[in-house]
Design a protein around this motif. Structure first.
Motif, PDB file in Angstrom:
ATOM      1  N   ILE A 136     -12.912  18.215  -1.828  1.00  0.00           N
ATOM      2  CA  ILE A 136     -12.940  19.485  -2.876  1.00  0.00           C
ATOM      3  C   ILE A 136     -12.097  18.630  -4.048  1.00  0.00           C
ATOM      4  N   ALA A 137     -12.523  19.012  -5.166  1.00  0.00           N
ATOM      5  CA  ALA A 137     -11.793  18.675  -6.465  1.00  0.00           C
ATOM      6  C   ALA A 137     -11.408  19.701  -7.086  1.00  0.00           C
ATOM      7  N   LEU A 138      -9.905  20.077  -7.542  1.00  0.00           N
ATOM      8  CA  LEU A 138      -9.445  21.314  -8.020  1.00  0.00           C
ATOM      9  C   LEU A 138      -9.232  20.708  -9.513  1.00  0.00           C
ATOM     10  N   VAL A 139      -9.853  21.208 -10.405  1.00  0.00           N
ATOM     11  CA  VAL A 139     -10.135  20.476 -12.029  1.00  0.00           C
ATOM     12  C   VAL A 139      -9.898  21.759 -12.837  1.00  0.00           C
ATOM     13  N   ASP A 140      -8.754  21.263 -13.680  1.00  0.00           N
ATOM     14  CA  ASP A 140      -8.358  22.116 -14.809  1.00  0.00           C
ATOM     15  C   ASP A 140      -9.110  21.880 -15.955  1.00  0.00           C
ATOM     16  N   MET A 141      -9.630  22.952 -16.699  1.00  0.00           N
ATOM     17  CA  MET A 141     -10.878  23.219 -17.790  1.00  0.00           C
ATOM     18  C   MET A 141     -10.054  22.393 -19.013  1.00  0.00           C
ATOM     19  N   ALA A 142      -8.858  22.529 -19.175  1.00  0.00           N
ATOM     20  CA  ALA A 142      -8.067  22.299 -20.259  1.00  0.00           C
ATOM     21  C   ALA A 142      -7.375  20.811 -20.457  1.00  0.00           C
ATOM     22  N   MET A 143      -7.851  19.876 -19.688  1.00  0.00           N
ATOM     23  CA  MET A 143      -7.074  18.573 -19.508  1.00  0.00           C
ATOM     24  C   MET A 143      -7.605  17.747 -20.937  1.00  0.00           C
ATOM     25  N   MET A 144      -6.881  16.757 -21.232  1.00  0.00           N
ATOM     26  CA  MET A 144      -6.940  15.847 -22.333  1.00  0.00           C
ATOM     27  C   MET A 144      -7.898  14.736 -21.712  1.00  0.00           C
ATOM     28  N   ARG A 145      -8.274  14.042 -22.839  1.00  0.00           N
ATOM     29  CA  ARG A 145      -9.210  12.798 -22.097  1.00  0.00           C
ATOM     30  C   ARG A 145     -10.505  13.153 -21.476  1.00  0.00           C
ATOM     31  N   SER A 146     -11.552  13.927 -21.716  1.00  0.00           N
ATOM     32  CA  SER A 146     -12.426  14.258 -21.045  1.00  0.00           C
ATOM     33  C   SER A 146     -11.988  15.766 -20.149  1.00  0.00           C
ATOM     34  N   HIS A 193      -5.569  13.905 -16.007  1.00  0.00           N
ATOM     35  CA  HIS A 193      -6.616  13.877 -17.274  1.00  0.00           C
ATOM     36  C   HIS A 193      -8.017  13.699 -16.484  1.00  0.00           C
ATOM     37  N   GLY A 194      -8.991  14.176 -17.362  1.00  0.00           N
ATOM     38  CA  GLY A 194     -10.462  13.997 -16.692  1.00  0.00           C
ATOM     39  C   GLY A 194     -10.890  12.680 -16.471  1.00  0.00           C
ATOM     40  N   GLU A 195     -10.590  11.737 -17.284  1.00  0.00           N
ATOM     41  CA  GLU A 195     -11.156  10.173 -17.161  1.00  0.00           C
ATOM     42  C   GLU A 195     -10.796   9.774 -15.515  1.00  0.00           C
ATOM     43  N   ARG A 196      -9.567   9.757 -15.517  1.00  0.00           N
ATOM     44  CA  ARG A 196      -9.040   9.401 -14.083  1.00  0.00           C
ATOM     45  C   ARG A 196      -9.485  10.283 -13.026  1.00  0.00           C
ATOM     46  N   ALA A 197      -9.446  11.561 -13.227  1.00  0.00           N
ATOM     47  CA  ALA A 197     -10.181  12.345 -12.070  1.00  0.00           C
ATOM     48  C   ALA A 197     -11.444  11.856 -11.718  1.00  0.00           C
ATOM     49  N   THR A 198     -12.340  11.450 -12.519  1.00  0.00           N
ATOM     50  CA  THR A 198     -13.788  11.050 -12.362  1.00  0.00           C
ATOM     51  C   THR A 198     -13.625   9.772 -11.522  1.00  0.00           C
ATOM     52  N   LEU A 199     -12.771   9.013 -12.071  1.00  0.00           N
ATOM     53  CA  LEU A 199     -12.809   7.642 -11.467  1.00  0.00           C
ATOM     54  C   LEU A 199     -12.203   7.699 -10.013  1.00  0.00           C
ATOM     55  N   SER A 242     -14.482  20.641 -17.806  1.00  0.00           N
ATOM     56  CA  SER A 242     -16.088  20.850 -17.590  1.00  0.00           C
ATOM     57  C   SER A 242     -16.878  19.516 -17.488  1.00  0.00           C
ATOM     58  N   SER A 243     -16.420  18.639 -18.414  1.00  0.00           N
ATOM     59  CA  SER A 243     -17.022  17.280 -18.419  1.00  0.00           C
ATOM     60  C   SER A 243     -16.878  16.538 -17.140  1.00  0.00           C
ATOM     61  N   ALA A 244     -15.685  16.681 -16.751  1.00  0.00           N
ATOM     62  CA  ALA A 244     -15.010  15.795 -15.550  1.00  0.00           C
ATOM     63  C   ALA A 244     -16.024  16.543 -14.362  1.00  0.00           C
TER      64      ALA A 244
END
Length: 427
Positions: A64-74, A49-55, A77-79
């Motif tokens: 590099i960060a591979l980030v899925d746009m459809a994650m829960m909790r942020s 999930h996004g919050e954990r990713a940003t942390l 795109s916000s992440a």
């Protein structure tokens, strides 16, 4: 969802550190397996999930960060926007099952370097990561080269942000007149940048009108602007000053911090001094502008409302990484009726007043209403002399300006904030 983290403490220069953030555990595992099988990659973490990713990005600092746009909790795109803002050294590649124009546009606006559509072929994944990483290395090399000028020429480009703890403290008046003084009196190449997000008055203070603004520098697809485009977008004022205006609030939100950073990097290569008039709020755009500044002129009035907000900002400054050498305290209208003494201001704020500017309500109001900067329309007026002197100090590094001696007296500010200056001496 659990995050999987590798220790990744000793990496070769050719190793690309990758973090994977995807809400689909099967997809996460597939991506990690494909990358881990190749020696040039080190998967430092996988997260759902996004919050954990940003942390984790802020802690592990991957390339590099591979980030899925459809994650829960942020969402992704916000992440991505948070990562671009807090960890600009990490390049974000967004992943999505949708390829509508609005989705792609949002990906570019939040600072992503690439956008991949699921399902992703391994060859495409590897090629994209390598291309983004190599591009970042080239860009970093160019930035380092720019930051290391020849020994016979000192760097002159400097970004000066003007910030105030509330509206009405004279922030825009100070920013405009400082910029004009640097251009017209000190004869430097100066840009005044309006960072007030739709609440700007710099155009009024300079009597200028244009439909162009910073949004015109973003370009299509997030492409970097060039000096020719800058020349067409900025307004050339009669004083020799160039002015870059802000768009409406909703439009400014389309500019990602990473795009703002690229614009400011280009401006540094064109101008000797960039003066930014910022909003009296610590929103994401204002903080991004302050982060890119070499000096933050913090303007306040000698009254309790202004100084209470100032103390809140100074306390937050430490968490934002702004050291005492970055912030210069400017007291505007120091001689206004009922003004709190400078000694008390310094004691409670625990720092010296770098410069004090007198109160001249009549001249300031007339200057703004006529759209005529005071430093050029009435240069001999005492307040203009002070402003020109401050511009000279900033451009020639002649010192930190006048400051009165420290005092141990306890006054109204100490009672308000509950602090004694005997224990909190100014820097």
């Amino acid at each position: 969802m659990r995050a999987t983290v590798s220790n990744g403490t000793t990496l070769g220069k050719s190793t690309i550190r990758v973090l994977i953030a995807d809400g689909d555990e099967q997809q996460r595992t597939a991506l990690a397996t494909a990358l881990s099988a190749r020696p040039e990659f080190d998967v430092v973490a996988t997260v759902g999930h996004g919050e954990r990713a940003t942390l984790l990005v802020s802690q592990l600092r991957p390339d590099i960060a591979l980030v899925d746009m459809a994650m829960m909790r942020s969402d992704g795109s916000s992440a991505a926007e948070h990562i671009a803002f807090t960890t600009p050294g990490c390049q974000v590649i967004l992943l999505s099952s949708h390829n509508e124009p609005s989705v792609v546009r949002r990906a570019m606006q939040c600072g992503a370097r690439e956008f991949l559509i699921k399902p992703i072929e391994e060859k495409e994944l590897i090629g994209t990561i390598l291309r983004v990483y190599e591009g970042a290395v080239r860009q970093q090399s160019a930035v380092l080269a720019e930051m290391s000028p020849p020994p016979d020429r000192a760097r002159t480009d400097q970004v000066i942000a003007v910030w105030g703890p509330k509206g009405g403290v004279g922030r825009t008046f100070l920013a405009v007149n400082l910029a004009v003084a640097m251009a017209a009196v000190e004869h430097h190449r100066v840009l005044l940048m309006d960072g007030c997000l739709g609440f700007c008055t710099a155009d009024v203070a300079l009597n200028i009108s244009t439909g162009r603004n910073i949004l015109d520098l973003v370009g299509d697809g997030g492409k970097s602007p060039d000096s020719e485009l800058v020349s067409r977008v900025v307004v050339h004022h009669a004083s020799g000053l160039d002015v870059l205006l802000a768009p409406p609030v909703e439009a400014m939100l389309q500019i990602a911090p990473a795009q703002l950073q690229r614009i400011m990097s280009l401006m540094r290569s064109i101008y000797e001094y960039i003066v930014i008039d910022t909003r009296p709020l610590l929103d994401s755009t204002t903080v991004a502008l302050l982060d890119l500044s070499d000096v933050i002129l913090t303007v306040c009035n000698p009254d309790i409302a202004s100084l209470r907000n100032l103390r809140i900002f100074l306390d937050a400054a430490g968490y934002l990484g702004y050291g005492p050498d970055l912030i210069r305290l400017i007291v505007n209208r120091y001689d206004m009726r009922g003004a709190i003494p400078q000694e008390e201001i310094e004691g409670v704020c625990r720092r010296r007043v770098a410069f004090a500017i007198r109160n001249d309500t009549e001249a300031v109001s007339m200057s703004i209403n006529r759209g005529e900067p005071l430093v050029t329309s009435q240069p001999q007026r005492p307040i203009s002399v002070e402003l020109i002197k401050l511009a000279s100090i900033l451009t020639r590094a002649q010192g930190s300006g006048p400051a009165k001696a420290e005092s141990a007296a306890v006054g109204v500010l100490d009672r308000l904030f509950g602090r004694s200056k005997l224990n909190n001496k100014p820097h």
